[in-house]
Design a protein around this motif. Sequence first.
Motif, PDB file in Angstrom:
ATOM      1  N   ARG A 227       5.198   5.359   4.985  1.00  0.00           N
ATOM      2  CA  ARG A 227       6.338   6.112   4.437  1.00  0.00           C
ATOM      3  C   ARG A 227       6.768   5.603   3.056  1.00  0.00           C
ATOM      4  O   ARG A 227       7.264   6.367   2.233  1.00  0.00           O
ATOM      5  CB  ARG A 227       7.512   6.008   5.417  1.00  0.00           C
ATOM      6  CG  ARG A 227       8.472   7.154   5.307  1.00  0.00           C
ATOM      7  CD  ARG A 227       9.573   6.936   6.287  1.00  0.00           C
ATOM      8  NE  ARG A 227       9.400   7.707   7.483  1.00  0.00           N
ATOM      9  CZ  ARG A 227       9.889   8.942   7.620  1.00  0.00           C
ATOM     10  NH1 ARG A 227      10.513   9.522   6.634  1.00  0.00           N
ATOM     11  NH2 ARG A 227       9.754   9.588   8.741  1.00  0.00           N
ATOM     12  N   GLN A 228       6.551   4.301   2.835  1.00  0.00           N
ATOM     13  CA  GLN A 228       6.931   3.737   1.520  1.00  0.00           C
ATOM     14  C   GLN A 228       6.175   4.369   0.363  1.00  0.00           C
ATOM     15  O   GLN A 228       6.598   4.309  -0.776  1.00  0.00           O
ATOM     16  CB  GLN A 228       6.627   2.239   1.499  1.00  0.00           C
ATOM     17  CG  GLN A 228       7.659   1.411   2.219  1.00  0.00           C
ATOM     18  CD  GLN A 228       7.258  -0.057   2.136  1.00  0.00           C
ATOM     19  OE1 GLN A 228       6.817  -0.538   1.099  1.00  0.00           O
ATOM     20  NE2 GLN A 228       7.402  -0.749   3.232  1.00  0.00           N
TER      21      GLN A 228
ATOM     22  N   ALA B  90       3.764   0.843  14.570  1.00  0.00           N
ATOM     23  CA  ALA B  90       5.081   1.207  14.010  1.00  0.00           C
ATOM     24  C   ALA B  90       5.238   0.614  12.606  1.00  0.00           C
ATOM     25  O   ALA B  90       5.786   1.254  11.706  1.00  0.00           O
ATOM     26  CB  ALA B  90       6.195   0.718  14.935  1.00  0.00           C
ATOM     27  N   GLN B  91       4.712  -0.590  12.439  1.00  0.00           N
ATOM     28  CA  GLN B  91       4.755  -1.204  11.092  1.00  0.00           C
ATOM     29  C   GLN B  91       3.914  -0.428  10.095  1.00  0.00           C
ATOM     30  O   GLN B  91       4.294  -0.239   8.940  1.00  0.00           O
ATOM     31  CB  GLN B  91       4.213  -2.623  11.167  1.00  0.00           C
ATOM     32  CG  GLN B  91       5.317  -3.649  11.292  1.00  0.00           C
ATOM     33  CD  GLN B  91       4.743  -5.056  11.309  1.00  0.00           C
ATOM     34  OE1 GLN B  91       3.664  -5.316  10.778  1.00  0.00           O
ATOM     35  NE2 GLN B  91       5.469  -5.955  11.932  1.00  0.00           N
ATOM     36  N   MET B  92       2.755   0.027  10.554  1.00  0.00           N
ATOM     37  CA  MET B  92       1.900   0.843   9.674  1.00  0.00           C
ATOM     38  C   MET B  92       2.638   2.135   9.289  1.00  0.00           C
ATOM     39  O   MET B  92       2.590   2.575   8.133  1.00  0.00           O
ATOM     40  CB  MET B  92       0.587   1.213  10.376  1.00  0.00           C
ATOM     41  CG  MET B  92      -0.430   0.108  10.454  1.00  0.00           C
ATOM     42  SD  MET B  92      -1.887   0.632  11.415  1.00  0.00           S
ATOM     43  CE  MET B  92      -2.815   1.549  10.184  1.00  0.00           C
TER      44      MET B  92
ATOM     45  N   GLU C  41       0.435  13.840   2.919  1.00  0.00           N
ATOM     46  CA  GLU C  41       1.220  14.243   4.086  1.00  0.00           C
ATOM     47  C   GLU C  41       1.456  13.051   5.031  1.00  0.00           C
ATOM     48  O   GLU C  41       2.552  12.871   5.561  1.00  0.00           O
ATOM     49  CB  GLU C  41       0.497  15.385   4.831  1.00  0.00           C
ATOM     50  CG  GLU C  41       0.526  16.669   4.022  1.00  0.00           C
ATOM     51  CD  GLU C  41      -0.432  17.749   4.537  1.00  0.00           C
ATOM     52  OE1 GLU C  41      -1.010  17.595   5.633  1.00  0.00           O
ATOM     53  OE2 GLU C  41      -0.599  18.754   3.816  1.00  0.00           O
ATOM     54  N   ILE C  42       0.418  12.241   5.231  1.00  0.00           N
ATOM     55  CA  ILE C  42       0.566  11.045   6.080  1.00  0.00           C
ATOM     56  C   ILE C  42       1.665  10.150   5.508  1.00  0.00           C
ATOM     57  O   ILE C  42       2.470   9.570   6.238  1.00  0.00           O
ATOM     58  CB  ILE C  42      -0.759  10.248   6.126  1.00  0.00           C
ATOM     59  CG1 ILE C  42      -1.832  11.043   6.855  1.00  0.00           C
ATOM     60  CG2 ILE C  42      -0.567   8.891   6.785  1.00  0.00           C
ATOM     61  CD1 ILE C  42      -3.208  10.406   6.754  1.00  0.00           C
ATOM     62  N   SER C  43       1.687  10.029   4.172  1.00  0.00           N
ATOM     63  CA  SER C  43       2.669   9.158   3.526  1.00  0.00           C
ATOM     64  C   SER C  43       4.076   9.716   3.662  1.00  0.00           C
ATOM     65  O   SER C  43       5.014   8.981   3.956  1.00  0.00           O
ATOM     66  CB  SER C  43       2.348   9.011   2.033  1.00  0.00           C
ATOM     67  OG  SER C  43       1.061   8.499   1.867  1.00  0.00           O
TER      68      SER C  43
ATOM     69  N   LYS D 115      -0.136  -0.645   1.102  1.00  0.00           N
ATOM     70  CA  LYS D 115       1.172  -0.852   1.768  1.00  0.00           C
ATOM     71  C   LYS D 115       1.013  -1.044   3.276  1.00  0.00           C
ATOM     72  O   LYS D 115       1.993  -1.072   4.019  1.00  0.00           O
ATOM     73  CB  LYS D 115       2.091   0.360   1.520  1.00  0.00           C
ATOM     74  CG  LYS D 115       2.627   0.432   0.106  1.00  0.00           C
ATOM     75  CD  LYS D 115       3.781  -0.546  -0.101  1.00  0.00           C
ATOM     76  CE  LYS D 115       4.280  -0.479  -1.527  1.00  0.00           C
ATOM     77  NZ  LYS D 115       5.033  -1.657  -1.937  1.00  0.00           N
ATOM     78  N   GLY D 116      -0.240  -1.115   3.743  1.00  0.00           N
ATOM     79  CA  GLY D 116      -0.478  -1.343   5.176  1.00  0.00           C
ATOM     80  C   GLY D 116      -0.314  -0.091   6.015  1.00  0.00           C
ATOM     81  O   GLY D 116      -0.285  -0.154   7.241  1.00  0.00           O
TER      82      GLY D 116
END
Length: 374
Positions: free
Chosen positions: A342-343, A335-337, A273-275, A304-305
């Motif tokens: 999402r990737q 925001a980068q994390m 879900e986080i992804s 993927k950080g």
Amino acid sequence: MDKGIILLAAGGTGGHLFPAEALAHELKATGYSVHLVTDSRAERFTGKFPADEIHVVPSATIGSKNPVKLARSVWKLWTGLRAARRLIARLKPRAVVGFGGYPTVPPLLAATGMGIPSIIHEQNAVMGRANKMLASRVKAVAGGFLPEGTGAFAAKTVATGNPVRPAVLKAAGVPYAPAAGDAPFHLVVFGGSQGAQFFSKAVPQAVCRLDDALRQRLKVTQQARPEDREGVIAVYEKLGVPAEVSPFFTDMAGRIASAQLLICRSGASTVSEISVIGRPAILVPYPYALDHDQAANAAALAAKGGARVIAQVELSAERLAGILADAMSNPDALAQMAAGARQTGKPDAARLLALLVEAIASGSTVAKFKETRS
Ligand SMILES: CC(=O)N[C@H]1[C@@H](OP(=O)(O)OP(=O)(O)OC[C@H]2O[C@@H](n3ccc(=O)[nH]c3=O)[C@H](O)[C@@H]2O)O[C@H](CO)[C@@H](O)[C@@H]1O
């Protein structure tokens, strides 16, 4: 159009039931009726399960060395197997899909014995005991995090990902909102479908250690077991931090979407879900799991950080306070994390698993299914 019945079997915790629920939505949308077999613990988690009927079949684990307990477990399994056979003979499902947990053993043994096309779905990066026992008998093994080309069941494994429920897919449409300067910061803390005692002490203690300016920005959603809830509420009240504390939030997808940072375990659906939603997370794998290495579930997301994985033994309140202060002061890094998380998301998992179920129910094989996909 009535395409017939698909029988889903899932153990009675959210970790097994929620992916089954996501598949049920997909199957119903494509014209199947869906029945669920589970155990009596499931009631807490099946409020939104779109099944035509929910059946409870007895089952048990065979772990005890005590002869009386062992005999009782064998008897329960035998009773469950007979009940599952009767159920399957009555429903005549086109296929049976198991989602792990010991309550899936009788229905899957019955189905494979009766020649009904059967599939198991393993949510975790490491296969659980019930699924390990069933894997050689079924036609296909679908995996949330299992790799396709390796392992004992490589030839029949399909990496579908973990199906996530419609509310999660909806939340995935909400972009991440970084909280810069003095902006409010929503911290969401949860331990999986049953809660986690560790967070009930560690997170409030860490919040105590933040300086006033950071603490004034905080708003907390925290899942806490019923026995821990009052203690958690008392700390946040004393600190003047607005907090919603509950043993179980039924609107978790929306809460994850509105979070600036998550602190949670790394159970399979939590990570998935986080992804899919794409939010930054501090993941603390459950250290005592018998079947699952939760750290392995988090590996792709961390690579993927999208998340920082920290072992529970290494996470003191001081260290967590430092991580929290750092995160709140670096909105761009968060925001980068979020983008990294999402990737790794697989929003199509339910659809892919439904296609696999349809193929197997129609007499096809994993090899042919893979051919049509490539
Ligand atoms: C201790 C243990 O053995 N845990 C296992 C169990 O975890 P568990 O049952 O905790 O399952 P997961 O972490 O996979 O999923 C938790 C689910 O509960 C939801 N949620 C959580 C809190 C809340 O207040 N509201 C809410 O809806 C989350 O959004 C998520 O959908 O099954 C998982 C799937 O086989 C395994 O990966 C875990 O290792």
